[in-house]
Design an enzyme around this catalytic site. Structure first.
Site, mmCIF file in Angstrom:
data_model
loop_
_atom_site.group_PDB
_atom_site.id
_atom_site.type_symbol
_atom_site.label_atom_id
_atom_site.label_comp_id
_atom_site.label_asym_id
_atom_site.label_seq_id
_atom_site.Cartn_x
_atom_site.Cartn_y
_atom_site.Cartn_z
ATOM 1 N N ARG A 9 0.819 -1.218 0.000
ATOM 2 C CA ARG A 9 0.000 0.000 0.000
ATOM 3 C C ARG A 9 0.858 1.275 0.000
ATOM 4 N NH1 ARG A 9 -5.477 -0.504 1.799
ATOM 5 N NH2 ARG A 9 -6.229 -2.495 1.088
ATOM 6 N N ARG A 54 -3.383 6.780 1.183
ATOM 7 C CA ARG A 54 -3.873 7.977 1.864
ATOM 8 C C ARG A 54 -2.919 8.627 2.843
ATOM 9 N NH1 ARG A 54 -9.505 5.546 3.590
ATOM 10 N NH2 ARG A 54 -8.081 3.798 3.729
ATOM 11 N N ARG A 79 -6.568 11.699 -5.721
ATOM 12 C CA ARG A 79 -7.834 11.003 -5.499
ATOM 13 C C ARG A 79 -8.997 11.991 -5.553
ATOM 14 N NH1 ARG A 79 -11.627 9.642 -2.302
ATOM 15 N NH2 ARG A 79 -12.246 7.516 -1.759
ATOM 16 N N ASP A 85 -6.856 -2.372 -7.215
ATOM 17 C CA ASP A 85 -7.360 -3.030 -6.017
ATOM 18 C C ASP A 85 -7.646 -4.488 -6.333
ATOM 19 O OD1 ASP A 85 -8.338 -2.096 -3.183
ATOM 20 O OD2 ASP A 85 -9.665 -3.692 -3.834
ATOM 21 N N TYR A 132 -15.007 -11.465 0.374
ATOM 22 C CA TYR A 132 -15.723 -10.212 0.078
ATOM 23 C C TYR A 132 -16.966 -10.465 -0.768
ATOM 24 C CZ TYR A 132 -11.755 -7.623 1.940
ATOM 25 O OH TYR A 132 -10.802 -7.112 2.785
HETATM 26 O O1 CP3 Z 1 0.080 -1.523 -2.521
HETATM 27 C C1 CP3 Z 1 -0.286 -0.577 -3.250
HETATM 28 O O2 CP3 Z 1 0.058 0.603 -3.072
HETATM 29 C C2 CP3 Z 1 -1.143 -0.905 -4.465
HETATM 30 C C3 CP3 Z 1 -2.533 -0.616 -4.346
HETATM 31 C C4 CP3 Z 1 -3.453 -1.530 -3.536
HETATM 32 C C5 CP3 Z 1 -4.682 -1.044 -2.996
HETATM 33 N N1 CP3 Z 1 -5.344 -2.111 -2.474
HETATM 34 C C6 CP3 Z 1 -5.137 0.337 -3.048
HETATM 35 C C7 CP3 Z 1 -6.231 0.778 -2.169
HETATM 36 C C8 CP3 Z 1 -3.372 -2.894 -3.256
HETATM 37 C C9 CP3 Z 1 -2.255 -3.873 -3.549
HETATM 38 C C10 CP3 Z 1 -4.583 -3.253 -2.591
HETATM 39 C C11 CP3 Z 1 -4.888 -4.632 -2.169
HETATM 40 C C12 CP3 Z 1 -6.086 -4.896 -1.354
HETATM 41 N N2 CP3 Z 1 -7.315 -4.304 -1.439
HETATM 42 C C13 CP3 Z 1 -6.178 -5.928 -0.387
HETATM 43 C C14 CP3 Z 1 -5.077 -6.898 -0.053
HETATM 44 C C15 CP3 Z 1 -4.020 -6.296 0.783
HETATM 45 C C16 CP3 Z 1 -4.412 -5.911 2.161
HETATM 46 O O3 CP3 Z 1 -4.249 -4.724 2.484
HETATM 47 O O4 CP3 Z 1 -4.876 -6.781 2.910
HETATM 48 C C17 CP3 Z 1 -7.468 -5.895 0.153
HETATM 49 C C18 CP3 Z 1 -8.023 -6.796 1.244
HETATM 50 C C19 CP3 Z 1 -8.202 -4.874 -0.535
HETATM 51 C C20 CP3 Z 1 -9.630 -4.513 -0.360
HETATM 52 C C21 CP3 Z 1 -9.761 -3.108 0.024
HETATM 53 N N3 CP3 Z 1 -9.557 -2.030 -0.811
HETATM 54 C C22 CP3 Z 1 -10.132 -2.600 1.300
HETATM 55 C C23 CP3 Z 1 -10.446 -3.453 2.509
HETATM 56 C C24 CP3 Z 1 -10.134 -1.206 1.185
HETATM 57 C C25 CP3 Z 1 -10.536 -0.204 2.215
HETATM 58 C C26 CP3 Z 1 -9.391 -0.043 3.139
HETATM 59 C C27 CP3 Z 1 -9.288 1.351 3.638
HETATM 60 O O5 CP3 Z 1 -8.187 1.615 4.128
HETATM 61 O O6 CP3 Z 1 -10.265 2.109 3.567
HETATM 62 C C28 CP3 Z 1 -9.730 -0.867 -0.129
HETATM 63 C C29 CP3 Z 1 -9.565 0.490 -0.672
HETATM 64 C C30 CP3 Z 1 -8.199 0.868 -1.107
HETATM 65 N N4 CP3 Z 1 -7.393 0.112 -1.904
HETATM 66 C C31 CP3 Z 1 -7.543 2.100 -0.831
HETATM 67 C C32 CP3 Z 1 -6.305 2.048 -1.501
HETATM 68 C C33 CP3 Z 1 -5.256 3.126 -1.584
HETATM 69 C C34 CP3 Z 1 -8.103 3.253 -0.024
HETATM 70 C C35 CP3 Z 1 -9.209 3.871 -0.810
HETATM 71 C C36 CP3 Z 1 -9.265 5.368 -0.779
HETATM 72 O O7 CP3 Z 1 -8.369 6.051 -1.314
HETATM 73 O O8 CP3 Z 1 -10.248 5.868 -0.254
#
Ligand code: CP3
Length: 353
Positions: free
Chosen positions: A27, A31, A40, A77, A154
């Site tokens: 990640r 944010r 964003r 994602d 999910y």
């Molecule tokens: O690593 C990176 O920088 C690449 C981008 C990436 C994102 N999600 C961006 C993201 C990667 C590799 C993921 C993987 C992901 N997404 C996983 C597996 C890894 C982990 O963290 O367990 C999972 C379970 C998800 C599902 C997901 N997407 C969730 C649960 C959420 C909400 C989490 C939150 O912090 O609100 C997301 C949204 C998400 N994916 C964001 C980002 C930067 C935040 C969204 C935003 O900008 O509002």
């Protein structure tokens, strides 16, 4: 062979000698960075950002402008795959990801078309190709997908879950239906990852965030088996070079030996396993990635440096370690604290090589 200015990430994945321990951060685009929040806002929504290749490319490169990361990771994602399969992904404020049409019957699972995942995700492939071009051979690009089990949690729960009651009921009461779903997801993910490689991804990571919620036997049956199936189907070479695969099961520390046998080149560790002990168990077979507790980034820069030092010394001398967090960086982290971690890896790790 493809030329890269900095290939220590790919070299460490093959346990080849490196000058220092490579690092990236799960990640790393997100944010905690003000420039991410600005892009964003420009995109209007998270999915708006994912589906716009120029903006997805921009946020992929943002952490590389600040820090000495040895790899870029595609900005996207894991849930774009279920979205492409027709479930209707959306993000609601404070609630995380949700699906408009979660899977609620065997008939809905039977109707899923695994081919749709690749055909509906052109926007990801455009982002991969653009990022590769904009990286200009500086560092390698990591492509990724979710594990079938993690995606299924999910898809069946309709969003995030604390106890996985619905998806586990399906697995335990209707195993044939669960296996049908996981088999279809494995097919979708294999095609999707192969397509990312074709468009320029140079290494792949499978995120199995929720594999650790399963019992030992259920982990093998419902999670590891399908990651193994995916890896068997992947192209392992592109542009004259190996395309290494990293498997990350959060909570999988107790199963390292079996995970190391799944065909992956590297195993990601969360912070609950000592990396030195993990190396003693499987380090002759795979590279290890990890494993600083992400909440340590809230501690002082001195404390962060001490933790980096501890992890590097626990792994010990030699290649086969990629420094990373044990899970993704969280939104409230001070970017200067990430810099403290990166500087510590850059300054302290050459002594081990
Ligand atoms: O690593 C990176 O920088 C690449 C981008 C990436 C994102 N999600 C961006 C993201 C990667 C590799 C993921 C993987 C992901 N997404 C996983 C597996 C890894 C982990 O963290 O367990 C999972 C379970 C998800 C599902 C997901 N997407 C969730 C649960 C959420 C909400 C989490 C939150 O912090 O609100 C997301 C949204 C998400 N994916 C964001 C980002 C930067 C935040 C969204 C935003 O900008 O509002």
């Amino acid at each position: 062979m493809v030329s890269l200015e900095n290939d220590r990430f790919l070299r460490a994945l093959m346990c080849e000698p490196v000058d220092r321990t490579p690092l990236w951060m799960m990640r790393q685009a997100g944010r905690y960075l003000p420039e991410y929040r600005a892009t964003r806002a420009e995109a209007g929504s998270f999915m708006g950002l994912c589906t716009n290749p120029e903006l997805a490319c921009e946020v992929t490169l943002q952490p590389l402008r600040r820090y000495a990361m040895d790899a870029a990771i595609l900005f996207s994602d894991i849930l774009t795959v279920p979205d492409a399969l027709g479930l209707g992904l959306y993000f609601s404020e404070g609630e995380g990801p949700r699906f408009e049409r979660p899977l609620s019957s065997a008939a809905e699972i039977d109707a899923l078309d695994p081919e749709r995942a690749a055909s509906e995700l052109d926007y990801v492939m455009d982002a991969v190709a653009l990022i590769r071009k904009e990286l200009k051979g500086s560092v390698p690009l990591i492509g990724f997908a979710g594990s079938p089990w993690t995606l299924a949690t999910y898809m069946v729960e309709g969003g995030s879950s604390k106890d996985f009651a619905k998806v586990k009921s399906l697995a335990f009461n209707e195993p044939a239906v669960m296996h049908q779903l996981l088999g279809k997801l494995a097919k979708s993910v294999a095609v999707y990852l192969a397509e990312q490689v074709r468009c320029g991804a140079q290494a792949l990571q499978i995120f199995d965030t929720w594999g650790g919620s399963l019992s030992h036997a259920a982990y093998r049956e419902f999670s590891l088996r399908y990651m193994t199936e995916i890896i068997e189907q992947l192209p392992r070479e592109a542009e004259g070079r190996r395309v290494p695969v990293i498997v990350f099961t959060k909570g999988g520390g107790q199963w390292l030996e079996t995970i190391a046998d799944c065909g992956a080149d590297a195993v990601g560790l969360d912070w609950t396993t000592d990396i030195g002990e993990a190396r003693a168990r499987v380090g002759d077979r795979v590279c290890l990635q990890g494993n600083m507790d992400p909440t340590l980034l809230n501690a002082s820069p001195e404390r962060i440096r001490a933790e980096v030092d501890q992890i590097l010394s626990s792994f010990g001398a030699g290649s086969g370690h990629i420094f990373n967090l044990g899970h993704g960086v969280t939104p409230g982290i001070d970017p200067d604290h990430v810099a403290a971690m990166v500087d510590a890896v850059v300054e302290l790790s050459p002594a081990y090589h």
